[in-house]
Design a protein around this motif. Structure first.
Motif, PDB file in Angstrom:
ATOM      1  N   TYR A   1       0.923  -1.138  -0.010  1.00 64.28           N
ATOM      2  CA  TYR A   1      -0.052  -0.038   0.020  1.00 64.28           C
ATOM      3  C   TYR A   1       0.842   1.270  -0.078  1.00 64.28           C
ATOM      4  CZ  TYR A   1      -4.112  -2.963   0.851  1.00 64.28           C
ATOM      5  OH  TYR A   1      -5.330  -3.729   0.554  1.00 64.28           O
ATOM      6  N   LEU A   2       0.669   1.969  -0.889  1.00 64.88           N
ATOM      7  CA  LEU A   2       1.414   3.495  -1.040  1.00 64.88           C
ATOM      8  C   LEU A   2       0.651   4.584  -1.024  1.00 64.88           C
ATOM      9  CD1 LEU A   2       2.699   1.211  -2.942  1.00 64.88           C
ATOM     10  CD2 LEU A   2       3.856   3.089  -4.107  1.00 64.88           C
ATOM     11  N   ASN A   3       1.160   5.555   0.001  1.00 65.76           N
ATOM     12  CA  ASN A   3       0.476   6.536   0.318  1.00 65.76           C
ATOM     13  C   ASN A   3       1.081   7.573  -0.520  1.00 65.76           C
ATOM     14  OD1 ASN A   3      -1.717   6.727   2.639  1.00 65.76           O
ATOM     15  ND2 ASN A   3      -0.086   5.595   3.602  1.00 65.76           N
ATOM     16  N   VAL A   4       0.584   8.352  -1.360  1.00 62.36           N
ATOM     17  CA  VAL A   4       1.204   9.281  -2.444  1.00 62.36           C
ATOM     18  C   VAL A   4       0.691  10.643  -2.124  1.00 62.36           C
ATOM     19  CG1 VAL A   4       1.523   9.775  -4.796  1.00 62.36           C
ATOM     20  CG2 VAL A   4       1.184   7.186  -4.007  1.00 62.36           C
ATOM     21  N   ARG A   5       1.720  11.707  -1.944  1.00 64.71           N
ATOM     22  CA  ARG A   5       1.427  12.999  -1.939  1.00 64.71           C
ATOM     23  C   ARG A   5       1.817  13.561  -3.351  1.00 64.71           C
ATOM     24  NH1 ARG A   5       4.849  15.355   1.874  1.00 64.71           N
ATOM     25  NH2 ARG A   5       3.566  14.167   3.555  1.00 64.71           N
ATOM     26  N   LEU A   6       0.995  14.398  -3.773  1.00 63.71           N
ATOM     27  CA  LEU A   6       1.290  15.207  -5.012  1.00 63.71           C
ATOM     28  C   LEU A   6       1.819  16.560  -4.884  1.00 63.71           C
ATOM     29  CD1 LEU A   6      -1.682  14.176  -7.268  1.00 63.71           C
ATOM     30  CD2 LEU A   6       0.367  12.881  -7.055  1.00 63.71           C
ATOM     31  N   GLU A   7       2.545  17.005  -5.853  1.00 69.53           N
ATOM     32  CA  GLU A   7       2.948  18.336  -5.896  1.00 69.53           C
ATOM     33  C   GLU A   7       1.755  19.240  -5.938  1.00 69.53           C
ATOM     34  OE1 GLU A   7       5.929  19.721  -5.864  1.00 69.53           O
ATOM     35  OE2 GLU A   7       7.379  17.980  -6.015  1.00 69.53           O
ATOM     36  N   LYS A   8       1.601  20.443  -5.424  1.00 70.67           N
ATOM     37  CA  LYS A   8       0.671  21.150  -5.585  1.00 70.67           C
ATOM     38  C   LYS A   8       0.334  21.774  -6.881  1.00 70.67           C
ATOM     39  CE  LYS A   8      -0.847  19.557  -1.962  1.00 70.67           C
ATOM     40  NZ  LYS A   8      -1.615  18.356  -2.167  1.00 70.67           N
ATOM     41  N   HIS A   9       1.663  22.315  -7.502  1.00 69.71           N
ATOM     42  CA  HIS A   9       1.669  22.903  -8.619  1.00 69.71           C
ATOM     43  C   HIS A   9       2.949  22.172  -9.416  1.00 69.71           C
ATOM     44  CE1 HIS A   9      -0.748  26.197  -6.983  1.00 69.71           C
ATOM     45  NE2 HIS A   9      -0.038  26.127  -6.090  1.00 69.71           N
ATOM     46  N   THR A  10       2.487  21.904 -10.714  1.00 68.12           N
ATOM     47  CA  THR A  10       3.606  21.372 -11.582  1.00 68.12           C
ATOM     48  C   THR A  10       3.829  22.177 -12.928  1.00 68.12           C
ATOM     49  OG1 THR A  10       2.047  19.808 -12.861  1.00 68.12           O
ATOM     50  CG2 THR A  10       3.427  19.095 -10.849  1.00 68.12           C
ATOM     51  N   GLU A  11       5.021  22.410 -13.298  1.00 68.08           N
ATOM     52  CA  GLU A  11       5.277  23.166 -14.634  1.00 68.08           C
ATOM     53  C   GLU A  11       5.027  22.411 -15.786  1.00 68.08           C
ATOM     54  OE1 GLU A  11       7.758  26.155 -14.423  1.00 68.08           O
ATOM     55  OE2 GLU A  11       7.559  26.571 -11.996  1.00 68.08           O
TER      56      GLU A  11
ATOM     57  N   CYS B   1      -6.816   2.392  -6.446  1.00 67.39           N
ATOM     58  CA  CYS B   1      -6.296   3.593  -6.281  1.00 67.39           C
ATOM     59  C   CYS B   1      -7.476   4.370  -5.450  1.00 67.39           C
ATOM     60  CB  CYS B   1      -6.006   4.634  -7.453  1.00 67.39           C
ATOM     61  SG  CYS B   1      -5.441   6.168  -7.278  1.00 67.39           S
ATOM     62  N   ALA B   2      -7.339   5.093  -4.420  1.00 68.28           N
ATOM     63  CA  ALA B   2      -8.273   5.780  -3.854  1.00 68.28           C
ATOM     64  C   ALA B   2      -7.898   7.435  -3.569  1.00 68.28           C
ATOM     65  CB  ALA B   2      -8.936   5.187  -2.561  1.00 68.28           C
ATOM     66  N   ALA B   3      -8.614   8.534  -3.715  1.00 66.88           N
ATOM     67  CA  ALA B   3      -8.349   9.656  -3.478  1.00 66.88           C
ATOM     68  C   ALA B   3      -8.652   9.862  -1.737  1.00 66.88           C
ATOM     69  CB  ALA B   3      -8.978  10.723  -4.200  1.00 66.88           C
ATOM     70  N   LEU B   4      -7.782  10.652  -1.316  1.00 61.18           N
ATOM     71  CA  LEU B   4      -7.905  10.655   0.405  1.00 61.18           C
ATOM     72  C   LEU B   4      -7.972  12.000   0.549  1.00 61.18           C
ATOM     73  CD1 LEU B   4      -4.878   8.143   1.515  1.00 61.18           C
ATOM     74  CD2 LEU B   4      -7.435   7.767   0.978  1.00 61.18           C
ATOM     75  N   THR B   5      -8.347  12.203   2.158  1.00 59.41           N
ATOM     76  CA  THR B   5      -8.417  13.242   2.741  1.00 59.41           C
ATOM     77  C   THR B   5      -7.093  13.240   3.765  1.00 59.41           C
ATOM     78  OG1 THR B   5      -9.408  12.630   4.527  1.00 59.41           O
ATOM     79  CG2 THR B   5     -11.098  13.461   3.006  1.00 59.41           C
ATOM     80  N   GLY B   6      -6.877  14.518   4.190  1.00 62.02           N
ATOM     81  CA  GLY B   6      -5.681  14.481   5.029  1.00 62.02           C
ATOM     82  C   GLY B   6      -4.311  14.710   4.528  1.00 62.02           C
ATOM     83  N   GLU B   7      -3.045  14.379   5.067  1.00 63.04           N
ATOM     84  CA  GLU B   7      -1.814  14.791   4.517  1.00 63.04           C
ATOM     85  C   GLU B   7      -1.251  13.839   3.333  1.00 63.04           C
ATOM     86  OE1 GLU B   7       2.558  13.638   5.899  1.00 63.04           O
ATOM     87  OE2 GLU B   7       1.149  13.655   7.557  1.00 63.04           O
ATOM     88  N   MET B   8      -1.921  12.682   2.578  1.00 66.82           N
ATOM     89  CA  MET B   8      -1.443  12.433   1.506  1.00 66.82           C
ATOM     90  C   MET B   8      -2.562  12.389   0.696  1.00 66.82           C
ATOM     91  SD  MET B   8       1.522  11.527   2.272  1.00 66.82           S
ATOM     92  CE  MET B   8       2.498  10.152   1.494  1.00 66.82           C
ATOM     93  N   ASP B   9      -2.539  12.318  -0.755  1.00 65.84           N
ATOM     94  CA  ASP B   9      -3.628  12.513  -1.439  1.00 65.84           C
ATOM     95  C   ASP B   9      -4.269  11.350  -2.164  1.00 65.84           C
ATOM     96  OD1 ASP B   9      -3.233  15.586  -1.714  1.00 65.84           O
ATOM     97  OD2 ASP B   9      -1.400  15.000  -2.714  1.00 65.84           O
ATOM     98  N   PHE B  10      -3.358  10.000  -2.268  1.00 67.04           N
ATOM     99  CA  PHE B  10      -3.927   9.030  -2.787  1.00 67.04           C
ATOM    100  C   PHE B  10      -3.442   7.546  -1.924  1.00 67.04           C
ATOM    101  CE2 PHE B  10      -4.303  11.930  -6.405  1.00 67.04           C
ATOM    102  CZ  PHE B  10      -5.531  11.325  -6.871  1.00 67.04           C
ATOM    103  N   LEU B  11      -4.208   6.781  -1.967  1.00 70.03           N
ATOM    104  CA  LEU B  11      -3.756   5.387  -1.476  1.00 70.03           C
ATOM    105  C   LEU B  11      -3.907   4.474  -2.486  1.00 70.03           C
ATOM    106  CD1 LEU B  11      -2.956   3.889   0.912  1.00 70.03           C
ATOM    107  CD2 LEU B  11      -5.179   3.140   1.088  1.00 70.03           C
ATOM    108  N   LEU B  12      -2.500   3.891  -3.003  1.00 66.67           N
ATOM    109  CA  LEU B  12      -2.626   3.027  -3.865  1.00 66.67           C
ATOM    110  C   LEU B  12      -2.122   1.560  -3.229  1.00 66.67           C
ATOM    111  CD1 LEU B  12       0.150   4.480  -6.417  1.00 66.67           C
ATOM    112  CD2 LEU B  12      -2.455   4.947  -6.323  1.00 66.67           C
ATOM    113  N   ARG B  13      -3.011   0.400  -3.796  1.00 67.53           N
ATOM    114  CA  ARG B  13      -2.681  -0.962  -3.752  1.00 67.53           C
ATOM    115  C   ARG B  13      -1.998  -1.399  -5.014  1.00 67.53           C
ATOM    116  NH1 ARG B  13      -5.789  -6.117  -4.030  1.00 67.53           N
ATOM    117  NH2 ARG B  13      -7.674  -5.178  -4.585  1.00 67.53           N
TER     118      ARG B  13
END
Length: 160
Positions: A72-82, A105-117
């Protein structure tokens, strides 16, 4: 029929049987729930047409096909990408659809943006996926991994 209140006791019983064995005959289901096969067929068709029954699938044991490592991977995204005119979330959502290792893949609330299995063959496969795919994605800032040691419960059935 999007509201659970629209399902009666017999619909729920049929759904429980279908979730246990989606290939069960309408005769057998009918005997279990107290209806004729034709009545079960009519109800199942209505459940399919209304979207309650989404689809029928074969559930494959990952280990049986050589993908025995689950993470299971918690993924955080950049808020702005060039370089992207689209929102980083949209770019990531589109990319995930093409990664066969990602089975959920689920979009999450909280610190991380997505949870991947993720299911992979082994640690080398996992490492290649992380280094060559996930962390090279322009929207990904960070990820944290947890590996499955033992499946305590695994079901696709929803409580009806």
């Amino acid at each position: 029929m999007t509201e659970s209140a629209a399902l009666d006791k017999l619909d729920r019983a049929i759904l429980r049987r279908l979730q246990e064995n989606g290939r069960e005959t309408y005769d057998v289901i009918g005997a279990q729930v107290g209806l004729s096969a034709s009545a079960v067929l009519r109800r199942v068709k209505r459940l399919e047409e209304s979207g309650v029954v989404d689809r029928y699938v074969a559930l494959v044991r990952p280990e049986a096909v050589g993908v025995g490592l689950t993470a299971y991977l918690n993924v955080r995204l950049e808020k702005h990408t060039e370089g992207h005119k689209r929102n980083p979330m949209e770019v990531f959502r589109a990319s995930v659809q093409n990664w066969p290792e990602v089975v959920e893949c689920a979009a999450l609330t909280g610190e991380m943006d997505f949870l991947l299995r993720v299911v992979v063959r082994d640690m080398a496969h996992y490492s290649r996926f992380i280094m060559d795919t996930l962390l090279k994605h322009p929207s990904v800032q960070d990820c944290k991994s947890s590996f499955v040691l033992d499946r305590v419960k695994s079901t696709t059935a929803v409580p009806v």
